[in-house]
Design a protein around this motif. Structure first.
Motif, PDB file in Angstrom:
ATOM      1  N   ASP A  98       0.824  -1.213   0.000  1.00  0.00           N
ATOM      2  CA  ASP A  98       0.000   0.000   0.000  1.00  0.00           C
ATOM      3  C   ASP A  98       0.862   1.268   0.000  1.00  0.00           C
ATOM      4  OD1 ASP A  98       1.046  -0.314   2.521  1.00  0.00           O
ATOM      5  OD2 ASP A  98      -0.828   0.164   3.585  1.00  0.00           O
ATOM      6  N   ALA A  99       2.040   1.167  -0.585  1.00  0.00           N
ATOM      7  CA  ALA A  99       2.965   2.300  -0.597  1.00  0.00           C
ATOM      8  C   ALA A  99       2.376   3.503  -1.332  1.00  0.00           C
ATOM      9  CB  ALA A  99       4.286   1.884  -1.242  1.00  0.00           C
ATOM     10  N   GLU A 100       2.828   4.686  -0.913  1.00  0.00           N
ATOM     11  CA  GLU A 100       2.471   5.934  -1.586  1.00  0.00           C
ATOM     12  C   GLU A 100       3.743   6.556  -2.141  1.00  0.00           C
ATOM     13  OE1 GLU A 100      -1.081   6.874   1.642  1.00  0.00           O
ATOM     14  OE2 GLU A 100       0.472   8.378   1.255  1.00  0.00           O
ATOM     15  N   VAL A 101       3.689   6.969  -3.408  1.00  0.00           N
ATOM     16  CA  VAL A 101       4.832   7.586  -4.078  1.00  0.00           C
ATOM     17  C   VAL A 101       4.426   8.989  -4.511  1.00  0.00           C
ATOM     18  CG1 VAL A 101       6.434   7.465  -6.024  1.00  0.00           C
ATOM     19  CG2 VAL A 101       5.675   5.353  -4.889  1.00  0.00           C
ATOM     20  N   LEU A 102       5.162   9.986  -4.058  1.00  0.00           N
ATOM     21  CA  LEU A 102       4.909  11.373  -4.437  1.00  0.00           C
ATOM     22  C   LEU A 102       6.007  11.835  -5.396  1.00  0.00           C
ATOM     23  CD1 LEU A 102       3.505  14.133  -4.256  1.00  0.00           C
ATOM     24  CD2 LEU A 102       4.820  14.578  -2.158  1.00  0.00           C
ATOM     25  N   MET A 103       5.611  12.252  -6.599  1.00  0.00           N
ATOM     26  CA  MET A 103       6.555  12.678  -7.630  1.00  0.00           C
ATOM     27  C   MET A 103       6.655  14.204  -7.661  1.00  0.00           C
ATOM     28  SD  MET A 103       5.585  10.150 -10.841  1.00  0.00           S
ATOM     29  CE  MET A 103       6.989  10.767 -11.794  1.00  0.00           C
ATOM     30  N   LEU A 104       7.890  14.708  -7.774  1.00  0.00           N
ATOM     31  CA  LEU A 104       8.121  16.149  -7.842  1.00  0.00           C
ATOM     32  C   LEU A 104       8.670  16.580  -9.210  1.00  0.00           C
ATOM     33  CD1 LEU A 104       9.806  16.893  -4.377  1.00  0.00           C
ATOM     34  CD2 LEU A 104       7.380  16.614  -4.924  1.00  0.00           C
ATOM     35  N   GLN A 105       8.493  15.750 -10.228  1.00  0.00           N
ATOM     36  CA  GLN A 105       9.143  15.999 -11.516  1.00  0.00           C
ATOM     37  C   GLN A 105       8.504  17.154 -12.290  1.00  0.00           C
ATOM     38  OE1 GLN A 105       8.868  12.996 -10.146  1.00  0.00           O
ATOM     39  NE2 GLN A 105      11.064  12.679 -10.056  1.00  0.00           N
ATOM     40  N   ASN A 106       9.337  17.841 -13.085  1.00  0.00           N
ATOM     41  CA  ASN A 106       8.850  18.844 -14.017  1.00  0.00           C
ATOM     42  C   ASN A 106       8.123  18.182 -15.174  1.00  0.00           C
ATOM     43  OD1 ASN A 106       9.609  21.354 -12.949  1.00  0.00           O
ATOM     44  ND2 ASN A 106      11.697  21.166 -13.725  1.00  0.00           N
ATOM     45  N   GLY A 107       7.224  18.947 -15.795  1.00  0.00           N
ATOM     46  CA  GLY A 107       6.602  18.511 -17.033  1.00  0.00           C
ATOM     47  C   GLY A 107       5.602  17.382 -16.856  1.00  0.00           C
ATOM     48  N   LEU A 108       5.248  16.783 -17.979  1.00  0.00           N
ATOM     49  CA  LEU A 108       4.298  15.679 -18.006  1.00  0.00           C
ATOM     50  C   LEU A 108       4.861  14.534 -18.847  1.00  0.00           C
ATOM     51  CD1 LEU A 108       1.034  17.735 -18.465  1.00  0.00           C
ATOM     52  CD2 LEU A 108       1.413  16.083 -16.629  1.00  0.00           C
ATOM     53  N   GLY A 109       4.488  13.336 -18.487  1.00  0.00           N
ATOM     54  CA  GLY A 109       4.966  12.147 -19.184  1.00  0.00           C
ATOM     55  C   GLY A 109       5.603  11.167 -18.231  1.00  0.00           C
ATOM     56  N   SER A 110       6.422  11.675 -17.320  1.00  0.00           N
ATOM     57  CA  SER A 110       7.069  10.776 -16.358  1.00  0.00           C
ATOM     58  C   SER A 110       6.049  10.182 -15.397  1.00  0.00           C
ATOM     59  CB  SER A 110       8.162  11.512 -15.586  1.00  0.00           C
ATOM     60  OG  SER A 110       7.632  12.595 -14.844  1.00  0.00           O
ATOM     61  N   GLN A 111       4.975  10.926 -15.112  1.00  0.00           N
ATOM     62  CA  GLN A 111       3.946  10.407 -14.205  1.00  0.00           C
ATOM     63  C   GLN A 111       3.283   9.156 -14.780  1.00  0.00           C
ATOM     64  OE1 GLN A 111       4.032  13.532 -15.412  1.00  0.00           O
ATOM     65  NE2 GLN A 111       4.409  14.883 -13.667  1.00  0.00           N
ATOM     66  N   ALA A 112       2.980   9.197 -16.076  1.00  0.00           N
ATOM     67  CA  ALA A 112       2.365   8.032 -16.716  1.00  0.00           C
ATOM     68  C   ALA A 112       3.340   6.853 -16.763  1.00  0.00           C
ATOM     69  CB  ALA A 112       1.899   8.394 -18.119  1.00  0.00           C
ATOM     70  N   GLU A 113       4.616   7.151 -16.975  1.00  0.00           N
ATOM     71  CA  GLU A 113       5.627   6.086 -17.006  1.00  0.00           C
ATOM     72  C   GLU A 113       5.729   5.397 -15.645  1.00  0.00           C
ATOM     73  OE1 GLU A 113       8.478   8.293 -20.350  1.00  0.00           O
ATOM     74  OE2 GLU A 113       9.087   8.210 -18.255  1.00  0.00           O
ATOM     75  N   VAL A 114       5.709   6.192 -14.584  1.00  0.00           N
ATOM     76  CA  VAL A 114       5.786   5.620 -13.240  1.00  0.00           C
ATOM     77  C   VAL A 114       4.488   4.902 -12.886  1.00  0.00           C
ATOM     78  CG1 VAL A 114       5.930   6.203 -10.777  1.00  0.00           C
ATOM     79  CG2 VAL A 114       7.544   7.220 -12.407  1.00  0.00           C
ATOM     80  N   ALA A 115       3.355   5.454 -13.313  1.00  0.00           N
ATOM     81  CA  ALA A 115       2.059   4.830 -13.006  1.00  0.00           C
ATOM     82  C   ALA A 115       1.986   3.399 -13.517  1.00  0.00           C
ATOM     83  CB  ALA A 115       0.921   5.668 -13.602  1.00  0.00           C
TER      84      ALA A 115
END
Length: 306
Positions: A98-115
């Protein structure tokens, strides 16, 4: 002795800023870093709240390789956008169900890759961060300007996760706000970055130079291109309008070198694919022409290939 379960992945300026603030507040923090950074960071992370102020050192655990007993409940992912997914893969076996990961990255695209890497019970959050920070040395971070972290849930089952992260960061002295849906906020930050970052990187100038008359046509043209995408996607402009927001950021960060300029000068890969590249990717199926953005994108890619 129980193992630390709150981790910060990445030892850049934001990673060390957030890690040291959380550690100073009594949170048991573990830094997850590349092997060559372990020795310097194991001597402590020095946080300077402003240039010239008294520095304070925080000690925290620093590791470079996963091990069987390590369990991570909460992960702050602070690497560059292009490295985020690969960095998480390295530590993924240590994430709890049940881990939670908070991303601080610029832009868009990396969120979908991590998801795509997240398991069904795990929750991914994303943030837009305006804190100003830079590294004075590999283990010394200067908090150059106070900002805000606006965060929200990207995917996953924990609907209360964003509120918990806001509380945790606020108690640590970092201004934070829950915003859901988070995607429009990320688009608005991308919009500002898509104007300022590539222009400063291509012309090798600090942010404040963009206020000069010679850059006005390019700044205004880029703003119009971004707004054409926003209009088709139904994304609202930032408060006061995008042109106003860009102008305010240019003036407020006049002496700063954008992260993209710093990367180009250092010969590192930039985040152009996750900023201008994301804009161009969305524009293509909409049959929108973004000639200024395309020109800057190609110029930065040429710099990266040198």
């Amino acid at each position: 002795m129980s193992e630390p379960r709150f981790c910060v992945l990445g030892a850049g300026s934001l990673g060390l800023l957030f890690a040291s603030r959380l550690a100073r507040n009594g949170q048991a923090v573990t830094l997850l870093v590349r092997p060559e950074k372990v020795s310097a960071l194991s001597l402590g992370v020095t946080l300077q709240e402003s240039p010239g102020s008294l520095a304070k050192r925080q000690f925290m655990r620093v590791i470079s390789e996963p091990y069987e007993q390590l369990r991570i409940d909460r992960l702050l992912l602070t690497t560059k956008a292009g490295s985020a997914a690969d960095a998480l893969k390295h530590w993924q076996p240590c994430l709890t169900e049940d881990a939670e990961v908070l991303m601080l990255q610029n832009g868009l695209g990396s969120q979908a890759e991590v998801a795509e890497l997240m398991q069904p019970g795990q929750t991914l959050l994303a943030a837009s961060v305006t804190e100003g920070a830079y590294l004075e040395s590999p283990a010394t971070v200067v908090h150059a300007g106070k900002g805000k972290t606006r965060l929200g849930r990207w995917c996953g089952p924990a609907k209360g996760a964003a509120a918990s992260w806001v509380t945790r960061l606020t108690v640590a002295g970092l201004e934070a706000e829950k915003v859901e849906p988070i995607r429009p906020v990320l688009w608005q930050k991308l919009a500002v970055n898509a104007v300022i970052n590539p222009l400063t990187a291509v012309h090798r100038v600090e942010n404040g130079a963009l206020a000069a008359r010679e850059f006005r046509p390019q700044v205004e043209g880029l703003v119009e291109e971004v707004l054409s995408v926003f209009k088709r996607l139904g994304i609202p402009e930032p408060e006061g309008g995008l042109a106003y927001r860009v102008e305010q950021v240019i003036l407020a960060t006049a002496a700063n070198r954008s992260s993209m300029l710093q990367d180009v000068l250092a010969g590192r890969p930039t985040e152009i694919d996750y900023i201008t590249g994301s804009l161009l990717k969305v524009a293509k199926p909409l049959q929108l022409q973004l000639p200024l953005s395309e020109e800057l994108y190609q110029a930065i890619k040429a710099d990266e290939s040198k």
